[in-house]
Design a protein around this motif. Sequence first.
Motif, PDB file in Angstrom:
ATOM      1  N   LYS A  23      17.342 -86.689 -14.441  1.00 54.73           N
ATOM      2  CA  LYS A  23      16.897 -86.959 -15.812  1.00 54.73           C
ATOM      3  C   LYS A  23      18.032 -86.865 -16.832  1.00 54.73           C
ATOM      4  N   THR A  24      19.068 -86.080 -16.532  1.00 57.35           N
ATOM      5  CA  THR A  24      20.133 -85.849 -17.507  1.00 57.35           C
ATOM      6  C   THR A  24      21.499 -86.370 -17.067  1.00 57.35           C
ATOM      7  N   SER A  25      21.601 -86.970 -15.912  1.00 57.00           N
ATOM      8  CA  SER A  25      22.913 -87.352 -15.361  1.00 57.00           C
ATOM      9  C   SER A  25      23.697 -88.286 -16.280  1.00 57.00           C
ATOM     10  N   HIS A  26      23.018 -89.095 -17.059  1.00 58.35           N
ATOM     11  CA  HIS A  26      23.715 -90.016 -17.962  1.00 58.35           C
ATOM     12  C   HIS A  26      24.420 -89.285 -19.112  1.00 58.35           C
ATOM     13  N   LYS A  27      24.104 -88.018 -19.323  1.00 59.51           N
ATOM     14  CA  LYS A  27      24.720 -87.216 -20.383  1.00 59.51           C
ATOM     15  C   LYS A  27      25.938 -86.429 -19.896  1.00 59.51           C
TER      16      LYS A  27
END
Length: 79
Positions: free
Chosen positions: A38-42
């Motif tokens: 859910k947060t890997s793009h950050k």
Amino acid sequence: MILPNKLIPFKDSVISKLVYILEILSITDDSVESLFEKTSHKFEDVNQFILALDVLFALEKIEIDEELKVIRYVKANHL
């Protein structure tokens, strides 16, 4: 880099990315794998994500439920 300095702007520091993890965990408990998805793009990579989890754990903002294998947001200090 954990902390911002002359070379690392705040937006690129791990401290600035803690909020993305806490936003999700404040709604529901989540597994490490799901939370990373859910947060890997950050995050730059998985190492930076794990470092962020380490910082949150050291600050006692998250706890690990080993039985359910989830990470839980700690809403208040247990003083």
